[in-house]
Enzyme design. Sequence first.
Site, PDB file in Angstrom:
ATOM      1  N   THR A 167       1.863  -3.349   3.312  1.00  0.00           N
ATOM      2  CA  THR A 167       0.614  -3.529   2.555  1.00  0.00           C
ATOM      3  C   THR A 167       0.148  -4.988   2.522  1.00  0.00           C
ATOM      4  OG1 THR A 167       1.227  -1.644   1.173  1.00  0.00           O
ATOM      5  CG2 THR A 167      -0.451  -3.131   0.297  1.00  0.00           C
ATOM      6  N   LYS A 216     -11.341  -0.489   6.849  1.00  0.00           N
ATOM      7  CA  LYS A 216     -12.076  -0.921   5.660  1.00  0.00           C
ATOM      8  C   LYS A 216     -13.225  -1.869   6.063  1.00  0.00           C
ATOM      9  CE  LYS A 216      -7.777  -0.706   2.930  1.00  0.00           C
ATOM     10  NZ  LYS A 216      -6.869  -1.505   2.068  1.00  0.00           N
ATOM     11  N   ARG A 234       1.696   4.769   9.492  1.00  0.00           N
ATOM     12  CA  ARG A 234       2.005   3.703   8.531  1.00  0.00           C
ATOM     13  C   ARG A 234       2.786   2.573   9.199  1.00  0.00           C
ATOM     14  NH1 ARG A 234       0.073   3.523   3.191  1.00  0.00           N
ATOM     15  NH2 ARG A 234       2.076   2.651   2.553  1.00  0.00           N
ATOM     16  N   ASN A 282      -6.761  -6.366   3.902  1.00  0.00           N
ATOM     17  CA  ASN A 282      -5.750  -5.928   4.885  1.00  0.00           C
ATOM     18  C   ASN A 282      -6.279  -4.900   5.890  1.00  0.00           C
ATOM     19  OD1 ASN A 282      -5.795  -3.726   3.235  1.00  0.00           O
ATOM     20  ND2 ASN A 282      -3.659  -3.866   2.573  1.00  0.00           N
ATOM     21  N   PHE A 340      -5.919  -4.736  -9.939  1.00  0.00           N
ATOM     22  CA  PHE A 340      -6.824  -4.982  -8.813  1.00  0.00           C
ATOM     23  C   PHE A 340      -7.740  -3.795  -8.514  1.00  0.00           C
ATOM     24  CE2 PHE A 340      -2.666  -3.597  -7.196  1.00  0.00           C
ATOM     25  CZ  PHE A 340      -3.018  -2.467  -6.459  1.00  0.00           C
TER      26      PHE A 340
HETATM   27  N1  UDP Z   1      -4.024  -4.042  -3.010  1.00  0.00           N
HETATM   28  C1  UDP Z   1      -4.425  -5.254  -3.530  1.00  0.00           C
HETATM   29  N2  UDP Z   1      -3.515  -5.992  -4.234  1.00  0.00           N
HETATM   30  C2  UDP Z   1      -2.227  -5.595  -4.404  1.00  0.00           C
HETATM   31  C3  UDP Z   1      -1.827  -4.355  -3.866  1.00  0.00           C
HETATM   32  C4  UDP Z   1      -2.752  -3.600  -3.173  1.00  0.00           C
HETATM   33  O1  UDP Z   1      -5.567  -5.658  -3.378  1.00  0.00           O
HETATM   34  O2  UDP Z   1      -1.442  -6.330  -5.034  1.00  0.00           O
HETATM   35  C5  UDP Z   1      -5.000  -3.236  -2.250  1.00  0.00           C
HETATM   36  C6  UDP Z   1      -4.773  -3.331  -0.743  1.00  0.00           C
HETATM   37  O3  UDP Z   1      -6.053  -3.341  -0.116  1.00  0.00           O
HETATM   38  C7  UDP Z   1      -4.033  -2.041  -0.441  1.00  0.00           C
HETATM   39  C8  UDP Z   1      -4.702  -1.088  -1.430  1.00  0.00           C
HETATM   40  O4  UDP Z   1      -4.872  -1.867  -2.607  1.00  0.00           O
HETATM   41  O5  UDP Z   1      -4.199  -1.660   0.910  1.00  0.00           O
HETATM   42  C9  UDP Z   1      -3.923   0.151  -1.760  1.00  0.00           C
HETATM   43  O6  UDP Z   1      -2.640  -0.205  -2.215  1.00  0.00           O
HETATM   44  P1  UDP Z   1      -1.348   0.592  -1.742  1.00  0.00           P
HETATM   45  O7  UDP Z   1      -0.204   0.119  -2.560  1.00  0.00           O
HETATM   46  O8  UDP Z   1      -1.629   2.050  -1.717  1.00  0.00           O
HETATM   47  O9  UDP Z   1      -1.140   0.029  -0.255  1.00  0.00           O
HETATM   48  P2  UDP Z   1      -1.364   0.704   1.188  1.00  0.00           P
HETATM   49  O10 UDP Z   1      -1.045   2.168   1.058  1.00  0.00           O
HETATM   50  O11 UDP Z   1      -2.802   0.466   1.586  1.00  0.00           O
HETATM   51  O12 UDP Z   1      -0.425  -0.015   2.101  1.00  0.00           O
HETATM   52 MG    MG Z   2      -1.634   3.586  -0.335  1.00  0.00          MG
END
Ligand code: UDP
Ligand code: MG
Length: 162
Positions: free
Chosen positions: A102, A20, A96, A123, A68
């Site tokens: 996350t 990102k 993953r 992240n 968000f």
């Molecule tokens: N995100 C955020 N706040 C939250 C949860 C997620 O800003 O409380 C953002 C974060 O950048 C995350 C993205 O949204 O990577 C996508 O969320 P997802 O649950 O799909 O997590 P990921 O698959 O990236 O682990």
């Molecule tokens: Mg995701």
Amino acid sequence: MLQDQEAHASQMERTFIAIKPDGVQRGLISEIIARFERKGFKLVAIKLVVPSKAFAGKHYHDLKERPFFNGLCNFLSSGPVLAMVWEGEGVIKYGRKLIGATDPSKSEPGTIRGDLAIVVGRNIIHGSDGPETAKDEIKLWFKPEELTNYTSNQEKWVYGVN
Ligand code: UDP
Ligand code: MG
């Protein structure tokens, strides 16, 4: 132990991984690519793009009801994203694992987010969360002709296939 060619081919997967804008700006591209590369996964597509906000919304369409969502789409479209496709046995799930939880405050040390990030909104990396998402995300980010097909020189050493 040598693995059968056919069994090997049937377990081959592709996943979509993106660094990102925060990861790109922080100079973490080589650090992150190295972790996938030295594991033995194979890079089959890569490009640096600034996605539009609408495109970011497509990428994160399953999160559109979340509070968000708007900020997330603004952020993803705020600068260059390094979009990649990585190939290997079990690469979707293991990718993953390499990435970590996350929320980086809960990611294990040793994972990309655990080692290199602190807050969930920054992240640094995205990875497909399953086979269907991987297929959809690869299709969204890459044209078919941007995906390469080649045998890596190290494949037989990584998998023990001959
Ligand atoms: N995100 C955020 N706040 C939250 C949860 C997620 O800003 O409380 C953002 C974060 O950048 C995350 C993205 O949204 O990577 C996508 O969320 P997802 O649950 O799909 O997590 P990921 O698959 O990236 O682990
Ligand atoms: Mg995701």
